[in-house]
Design a protein around this motif. Sequence first.
Motif, PDB file in Angstrom:
ATOM      1  N   ILE A  63       3.981  29.551  -7.418  1.00 57.06           N
ATOM      2  CA  ILE A  63       5.023  28.843  -8.151  1.00 57.06           C
ATOM      3  C   ILE A  63       5.917  29.865  -8.833  1.00 57.06           C
ATOM      4  N   LYS A  64       7.155  29.461  -9.073  1.00 56.62           N
ATOM      5  CA  LYS A  64       8.106  30.293  -9.803  1.00 56.62           C
ATOM      6  C   LYS A  64       8.807  29.422 -10.829  1.00 56.62           C
ATOM      7  N   VAL A  65       9.193  30.049 -11.935  1.00 55.91           N
ATOM      8  CA  VAL A  65      10.024  29.394 -12.934  1.00 55.91           C
ATOM      9  C   VAL A  65      11.262  30.255 -13.085  1.00 55.91           C
ATOM     10  N   ASN A  66      12.406  29.672 -12.788  1.00 59.83           N
ATOM     11  CA  ASN A  66      13.686  30.391 -12.838  1.00 59.83           C
ATOM     12  C   ASN A  66      13.644  31.673 -12.010  1.00 59.83           C
ATOM     13  N   GLY A  67      12.988  31.593 -10.847  1.00 56.51           N
ATOM     14  CA  GLY A  67      12.948  32.710  -9.913  1.00 56.51           C
ATOM     15  C   GLY A  67      11.872  33.746 -10.167  1.00 56.51           C
ATOM     16  N   VAL A  68      11.070  33.580 -11.226  1.00 56.58           N
ATOM     17  CA  VAL A  68      10.018  34.541 -11.566  1.00 56.58           C
ATOM     18  C   VAL A  68       8.665  33.923 -11.238  1.00 56.58           C
ATOM     19  N   ARG A  69       7.889  34.618 -10.415  1.00 56.57           N
ATOM     20  CA  ARG A  69       6.561  34.110 -10.048  1.00 56.57           C
ATOM     21  C   ARG A  69       5.654  34.121 -11.276  1.00 56.57           C
ATOM     22  N   VAL A  70       4.952  33.019 -11.493  1.00 58.12           N
ATOM     23  CA  VAL A  70       4.083  32.879 -12.660  1.00 58.12           C
ATOM     24  C   VAL A  70       2.761  32.251 -12.248  1.00 58.12           C
ATOM     25  N   ILE A  71       1.782  32.382 -13.125  1.00 59.22           N
ATOM     26  CA  ILE A  71       0.512  31.681 -12.951  1.00 59.22           C
ATOM     27  C   ILE A  71       0.493  30.480 -13.895  1.00 59.22           C
ATOM     28  N   GLU A  72       0.952  30.709 -15.122  1.00 61.36           N
ATOM     29  CA  GLU A  72       1.081  29.632 -16.100  1.00 61.36           C
ATOM     30  C   GLU A  72       2.321  29.889 -16.920  1.00 61.36           C
ATOM     31  N   ARG A  73       3.027  28.805 -17.266  1.00 64.90           N
ATOM     32  CA  ARG A  73       4.276  28.999 -18.003  1.00 64.90           C
ATOM     33  C   ARG A  73       4.711  27.710 -18.662  1.00 64.90           C
ATOM     34  N   CYS A  74       5.305  27.818 -19.819  1.00 64.49           N
ATOM     35  CA  CYS A  74       5.954  26.693 -20.476  1.00 64.49           C
ATOM     36  C   CYS A  74       7.257  26.405 -19.737  1.00 64.49           C
ATOM     37  N   LEU A  75       7.517  25.131 -19.484  1.00 60.60           N
ATOM     38  CA  LEU A  75       8.752  24.720 -18.816  1.00 60.60           C
ATOM     39  C   LEU A  75       9.687  24.118 -19.851  1.00 60.60           C
ATOM     40  N   GLU A  76      10.831  24.711 -20.020  1.00 63.54           N
ATOM     41  CA  GLU A  76      11.822  24.132 -20.906  1.00 63.54           C
ATOM     42  C   GLU A  76      12.732  23.242 -20.078  1.00 63.54           C
ATOM     43  N   SER A  77      13.304  22.227 -20.731  1.00 62.94           N
ATOM     44  CA  SER A  77      14.204  21.331 -20.024  1.00 62.94           C
ATOM     45  C   SER A  77      15.362  22.130 -19.437  1.00 62.94           C
ATOM     46  N   GLY A  78      15.633  21.915 -18.155  1.00 63.24           N
ATOM     47  CA  GLY A  78      16.680  22.659 -17.462  1.00 63.24           C
ATOM     48  C   GLY A  78      16.152  23.803 -16.613  1.00 63.24           C
ATOM     49  N   ASP A  79      14.884  24.186 -16.805  1.00 61.99           N
ATOM     50  CA  ASP A  79      14.285  25.236 -15.981  1.00 61.99           C
ATOM     51  C   ASP A  79      14.196  24.776 -14.529  1.00 61.99           C
ATOM     52  N   ILE A  80      14.210  25.746 -13.616  1.00 59.92           N
ATOM     53  CA  ILE A  80      14.027  25.455 -12.192  1.00 59.92           C
ATOM     54  C   ILE A  80      12.604  25.869 -11.816  1.00 59.92           C
ATOM     55  N   LEU A  81      11.814  24.876 -11.413  1.00 67.86           N
ATOM     56  CA  LEU A  81      10.444  25.086 -10.978  1.00 67.86           C
ATOM     57  C   LEU A  81      10.423  25.113  -9.461  1.00 67.86           C
ATOM     58  N   SER A  82       9.927  26.216  -8.889  1.00 63.63           N
ATOM     59  CA  SER A  82       9.780  26.332  -7.439  1.00 63.63           C
ATOM     60  C   SER A  82       8.311  26.171  -7.099  1.00 63.63           C
ATOM     61  N   ILE A  83       8.020  25.198  -6.259  1.00 70.10           N
ATOM     62  CA  ILE A  83       6.672  24.954  -5.768  1.00 70.10           C
ATOM     63  C   ILE A  83       6.713  25.316  -4.296  1.00 70.10           C
ATOM     64  N   ALA A  84       6.031  26.413  -3.927  1.00 70.50           N
ATOM     65  CA  ALA A  84       6.226  27.046  -2.618  1.00 70.50           C
ATOM     66  C   ALA A  84       7.717  27.404  -2.561  1.00 70.50           C
ATOM     67  N   LYS A  85       8.472  26.888  -1.624  1.00 70.70           N
ATOM     68  CA  LYS A  85       9.915  27.199  -1.550  1.00 70.70           C
ATOM     69  C   LYS A  85      10.777  26.015  -2.002  1.00 70.70           C
ATOM     70  N   HIS A  86      10.167  24.986  -2.574  1.00 69.18           N
ATOM     71  CA  HIS A  86      10.881  23.758  -2.945  1.00 69.18           C
ATOM     72  C   HIS A  86      11.224  23.799  -4.424  1.00 69.18           C
ATOM     73  N   LYS A  87      12.519  23.647  -4.729  1.00 62.55           N
ATOM     74  CA  LYS A  87      13.006  23.829  -6.092  1.00 62.55           C
ATOM     75  C   LYS A  87      13.322  22.493  -6.757  1.00 62.55           C
ATOM     76  N   TYR A  88      12.923  22.399  -8.035  1.00 63.51           N
ATOM     77  CA  TYR A  88      13.132  21.195  -8.828  1.00 63.51           C
ATOM     78  C   TYR A  88      13.614  21.580 -10.223  1.00 63.51           C
ATOM     79  N   GLU A  89      14.636  20.886 -10.695  1.00 67.14           N
ATOM     80  CA  GLU A  89      15.052  21.062 -12.081  1.00 67.14           C
ATOM     81  C   GLU A  89      14.162  20.176 -12.941  1.00 67.14           C
ATOM     82  N   VAL A  90      13.623  20.745 -14.012  1.00 66.30           N
ATOM     83  CA  VAL A  90      12.741  20.025 -14.923  1.00 66.30           C
ATOM     84  C   VAL A  90      13.603  19.466 -16.055  1.00 66.30           C
ATOM     85  N   LEU A  91      13.557  18.144 -16.249  1.00 65.56           N
ATOM     86  CA  LEU A  91      14.328  17.517 -17.316  1.00 65.56           C
ATOM     87  C   LEU A  91      13.412  16.662 -18.181  1.00 65.56           C
TER      88      LEU A  91
END
Length: 131
Positions: A63-91
């Motif tokens: 997974i990546k958050v805003n293009g940075v690979r992470v293991i665990e991360r806080c998601l702020e509203s507006g962040d882009i979460l990538s699951i494999a290569k699929h991107k989702y804006e978190v709102l």
Amino acid sequence: MLGQLIPQGGGDVIPLLASKLLVGRRESCDVVLRFSNVSAHHCELQIREGYWFVNDLQSRNGIKVNGVRVIERCLESGDILSIAKHKYEVLYSPQELGATGPPPLESLQEEILTKTLLQRAGLDRRGLNSD
């Protein structure tokens, strides 16, 4: 509804309906992503202190958050979460989920420890073409 994932590039909005959600390819997951590069149990989304957190469940493609690979991360509203290569804006609204202050700092520790000082400062020139 506790928030939503907006697919980047089109598709149906994914509502976040519980405070803890299993995301993966299996039909038994709370959020099912029917893509071959998504692991059976890819990651978990969970609300802590009014903020959504994502935790990789040792997935094959990460997974990546805003293009940075992470293991665990806080998601702020507006962040882009990538699951494999699929991107989702978190709102979502942290205030509506009970947040009373800024996001917890614990999620930043992993990001800090995985990068050198030069990388964090944007000065790491490895991999850049020099003329």
